[in-house]
Design a protein around this motif. Structure first.
Motif, PDB file in Angstrom:
ATOM      1  N   ALA A  35      20.742  -6.847   5.711  1.00  0.00           N
ATOM      2  CA  ALA A  35      20.594  -6.066   4.476  1.00  0.00           C
ATOM      3  C   ALA A  35      20.838  -4.592   4.791  1.00  0.00           C
ATOM      4  O   ALA A  35      20.592  -4.135   5.914  1.00  0.00           O
ATOM      5  CB  ALA A  35      19.190  -6.248   3.907  1.00  0.00           C
ATOM      6  N   THR A  36      21.318  -3.872   3.786  1.00  0.00           N
ATOM      7  CA  THR A  36      21.487  -2.422   3.958  1.00  0.00           C
ATOM      8  C   THR A  36      21.385  -1.714   2.607  1.00  0.00           C
ATOM      9  O   THR A  36      21.514  -2.341   1.554  1.00  0.00           O
ATOM     10  CB  THR A  36      22.825  -2.111   4.681  1.00  0.00           C
ATOM     11  OG1 THR A  36      22.791  -0.744   5.128  1.00  0.00           O
ATOM     12  CG2 THR A  36      24.038  -2.294   3.771  1.00  0.00           C
ATOM     13  N   GLY A  37      21.117  -0.408   2.643  1.00  0.00           N
ATOM     14  CA  GLY A  37      21.022   0.386   1.403  1.00  0.00           C
ATOM     15  C   GLY A  37      19.666   0.216   0.729  1.00  0.00           C
ATOM     16  O   GLY A  37      18.667  -0.091   1.364  1.00  0.00           O
ATOM     17  N   TRP A  38      19.663   0.416  -0.585  1.00  0.00           N
ATOM     18  CA  TRP A  38      18.396   0.409  -1.329  1.00  0.00           C
ATOM     19  C   TRP A  38      17.675  -0.935  -1.280  1.00  0.00           C
ATOM     20  O   TRP A  38      16.463  -0.988  -1.321  1.00  0.00           O
ATOM     21  CB  TRP A  38      18.657   0.826  -2.787  1.00  0.00           C
ATOM     22  CG  TRP A  38      18.604   2.321  -2.966  1.00  0.00           C
ATOM     23  CD1 TRP A  38      18.704   3.267  -1.987  1.00  0.00           C
ATOM     24  CD2 TRP A  38      18.422   3.030  -4.200  1.00  0.00           C
ATOM     25  NE1 TRP A  38      18.601   4.523  -2.538  1.00  0.00           N
ATOM     26  CE2 TRP A  38      18.435   4.404  -3.886  1.00  0.00           C
ATOM     27  CE3 TRP A  38      18.273   2.647  -5.527  1.00  0.00           C
ATOM     28  CZ2 TRP A  38      18.290   5.402  -4.853  1.00  0.00           C
ATOM     29  CZ3 TRP A  38      18.124   3.642  -6.499  1.00  0.00           C
ATOM     30  CH2 TRP A  38      18.130   5.001  -6.158  1.00  0.00           C
ATOM     31  N   ILE A  39      18.412  -2.048  -1.170  1.00  0.00           N
ATOM     32  CA  ILE A  39      17.744  -3.353  -1.139  1.00  0.00           C
ATOM     33  C   ILE A  39      17.083  -3.565   0.233  1.00  0.00           C
ATOM     34  O   ILE A  39      16.202  -4.399   0.376  1.00  0.00           O
ATOM     35  CB  ILE A  39      18.728  -4.511  -1.492  1.00  0.00           C
ATOM     36  CG1 ILE A  39      17.962  -5.784  -1.863  1.00  0.00           C
ATOM     37  CG2 ILE A  39      19.720  -4.786  -0.370  1.00  0.00           C
ATOM     38  CD1 ILE A  39      17.143  -5.721  -3.104  1.00  0.00           C
ATOM     39  N   LYS A  40      17.487  -2.771   1.215  1.00  0.00           N
ATOM     40  CA  LYS A  40      16.880  -2.864   2.545  1.00  0.00           C
ATOM     41  C   LYS A  40      15.677  -1.920   2.655  1.00  0.00           C
ATOM     42  O   LYS A  40      14.642  -2.263   3.192  1.00  0.00           O
ATOM     43  CB  LYS A  40      17.937  -2.456   3.580  1.00  0.00           C
ATOM     44  CG  LYS A  40      17.419  -2.097   4.963  1.00  0.00           C
ATOM     45  CD  LYS A  40      18.558  -1.528   5.822  1.00  0.00           C
ATOM     46  CE  LYS A  40      18.081  -1.098   7.193  1.00  0.00           C
ATOM     47  NZ  LYS A  40      19.182  -0.476   7.979  1.00  0.00           N
ATOM     48  N   ARG A  41      15.834  -0.722   2.111  1.00  0.00           N
ATOM     49  CA  ARG A  41      14.908   0.366   2.415  1.00  0.00           C
ATOM     50  C   ARG A  41      14.034   0.722   1.219  1.00  0.00           C
ATOM     51  O   ARG A  41      13.043   1.419   1.335  1.00  0.00           O
ATOM     52  CB  ARG A  41      15.786   1.566   2.813  1.00  0.00           C
ATOM     53  CG  ARG A  41      15.136   2.837   3.100  1.00  0.00           C
ATOM     54  CD  ARG A  41      16.120   3.816   3.744  1.00  0.00           C
ATOM     55  NE  ARG A  41      17.437   3.876   3.118  1.00  0.00           N
ATOM     56  CZ  ARG A  41      17.728   4.622   2.052  1.00  0.00           C
ATOM     57  NH1 ARG A  41      16.807   5.346   1.470  1.00  0.00           N
ATOM     58  NH2 ARG A  41      18.955   4.643   1.564  1.00  0.00           N
TER      59      ARG A  41
END
Ligand SMILES: Cc1cc2nc3c(=O)[nH]c(=O)nc-3n(C[C@H](O)[C@H](O)[C@H](O)COP(=O)(O)OP(=O)(O)OC[C@H]3O[C@@H](n4cnc5c(N)ncnc54)[C@H](O)[C@@H]3O)c2cc1C
Length: 450
Positions: free
Chosen positions: A356-362
């Motif tokens: 996962a990366t970006g807003w769905i990750k963080r």
């Protein structure tokens, strides 16, 4: 040479940066990337979140576009993960997947009356004025006085779009129906409420300063909110952003008001209590409790209850991610649980092949630039994890195209995006506007597919 067949789901900045970073990364294998996007147009919240009157930020699209135009990433637009393509499909055709699906929904604000007619999420308003194809095209601006709850940049975006005269938005890419509705807006007073004090806000100095530059809009701040305690003074002295924010407030307090036809009121130390209905069952007022600094950098209630008459309320208390079929989801934080981008299963074990990366990750905080460092971290793990990638039974590039065609998915590709892009620019040209967005999804798909 081994080849990594990678699926990326979500063509916002996080997904595009992840693809770019991987392609440039030092590695001992070839890479072939397919980027799946549920909308017929890429760029996520840069296209459908960033306000239309922020052309400098919208300009980041140029950099993202250059990555796609290189031609080494395939894009499949109008393909929704969970509906058109599943995790099992991806395992069959790829070695790994990165989810970069961002966040589009409003976080909840749990106070009585928040679901009354006339109460809205700022994310829905943003999607409307930015021409998102999946939201209704009408927006009922029917009241002279409105409230915006929140003290972040999205609250200021919503407040600015509500207060700004529609003609001042004409040079931007706003869709025609958005201009028409804003032009007929009866709004004269926009009240923005924050639970904490003016030195504890989350918005950036530039966004705040911009409010003071709106034509024919007076900024109203209240002296009672500026009786700073030691913690507030320390914040001004130690934090450059807060220092500038305080300067902006000081200027407005010194200047006073000029009799503009619209007003933007900033209320601090206001804890939301209730949205109250009028006799017609619609939003009629907003009740809040006055708070005060607690001496430790926070606030506490004072017991003093206040109320302001309004006809609409917009909550801008954050965005929230959406769950994806077959992928773990943290219901509390609205993210995919992960360790530095490696997705974690319920037992907290790393799920091989899933990232996962970006807003769905963080989580939905931070600027577009932050999604780049996110992507670097995730891609580094993906590269290091080669031993645990999936072993797909049909890894050829044609097989996924065949799958989508067999399912009758009307996917769009990079050429299709170019066609839509050109079309939007051509719509804007006679009016000396950079572009006018096409909004209906079927029209976007029709133009893209030619
Ligand atoms: C109102 C607002 C204003 C902002 N203004 C600024 C600003 O001025 N400056 C700044 O730097 N940052 C700004 N930001 C922050 C910036 O937009 C984010 O940091 C950034 O967009 C996050 O990138 P992302 O790729 O993680 O998510 P997103 O940009 O949300 O992209 C996610 C993509 O995934 C797609 N997707 C979702 N689900 C699926 C699915 N099931 N299948 C296929 N595709 C899917 C979505 O359609 C979307 O295209 C703003 C944000 C908001 C909400």
């Amino acid at each position: 040479m081994t080849k990594l067949r990678l699926a990326i789901v979500g063509a916002g900045p996080a997904g595009i940066y992840a693809a770019d970073i991987l392609l440039k990364h030092e590695r001992a294998f070839d890479v072939s990337i397919d980027l799946f996007e549920q909308l017929p147009a890429p760029y996520g919240l840069v296209r459908y979140g960033v306000a239309p009157d922020h052309p400098r930020i919208k300009g980041i699209i140029t950099a993202l576009r250059e990555v796609l135009d290189r031609g080494d990433i395939r894009i499949f637009g109008n393909v929704s993960f969970g509906r058109d393509i599943t995790l099992d499909d991806l395992k069959k055709h790829y070695n790994a997947v990165i989810f970069s699906t961002g966040a589009i929904r409003d976080a909840d604000l749990d106070i009585p009356g928040i679901d009354l007619p006339g109460s809205y999420g700022a994310a829905d308003f943003v999607s409307w004025y930015d021409g998102h194809p999946d939201v209704p095209r009408e927006w009922p601006l029917d009241s002279s006085s409105v409230a915006v709850i929140g003290n972040g940049n999205v609250a200021l975006d919503a407040a600015r779009m509500l207060a700004k005269h529609a003609d001042d938005l004409l040079p931007t890419e706003i869709p025609a129906n958005v201009y028409d509705i804003l032009k007929a807006s009866p709004v004269t007073d926009v009240h923005v409420f924050g639970r904490r004090g003016p030195t504890q806000v989350k918005f950036s100095p530039l966004e705040l300063r911009e409010l003071g530059e709106l034509r024919d809009v007076d900024m109203i701040v209240h002296d009672e909110d500026f009786e700073y305690d030691d913690a507030a003074r320390a914040a001004i002295a130690s934090n450059k952003q807060i220092f500038v924010i305080d300067k902006v407030f000081t200027k407005w307090r010194e200047e006073g008001v000029e009799g503009a036809s619209r007003r933007l009121h900033l209320h601090f130390y206001a804890k939301p209590l209730e949205v109250v209905a009028g006799p017609d069952g619609r939003v009629a007022s907003f009740r809040y409790e006055r708070t005060e600094p607690d001496g430790a950098g926070g606030v506490r209630g004072t017991g003093e209850i206040r109320s302001v008459d309004i006809g609409q309320i917009y909550r801008a208390v954050g965005y929230f991610g959406s769950p994806l079929d077959g992928i773990p989801f943290d219901e509390r934080r609205g993210v995919i649980p992960n360790h530095e981008g490696q997705v974690l299963a319920e037992d907290n074990e790393i799920m091989p092949g899933v990232y996962a990366t970006g807003w769905i990750k963080r989580g939905p905080v931070g600027l577009i630039g932050h999604t780049k460092s996110d992507a670097m971290e995730t891609v580094q793990h993906l590269v290091n994890d080669q031993a645990s990638w999936w072993a797909p039974e049909s890894p050829s590039e044609e097989s996924v195209v065949a799958l989508l065609e067999e399912r009758g998915v009307e996917f769009t590709d990079l050429d299709g995006w170019h066609a839509l892009d050109q079309h939007e620019m051509a719509l804007g040209a006679p009016h000396e506007r950079a572009r006018i967005k096409v909004v209906p999804r079927d029209e976007m798909v029709r133009i893209s597919r030619g």
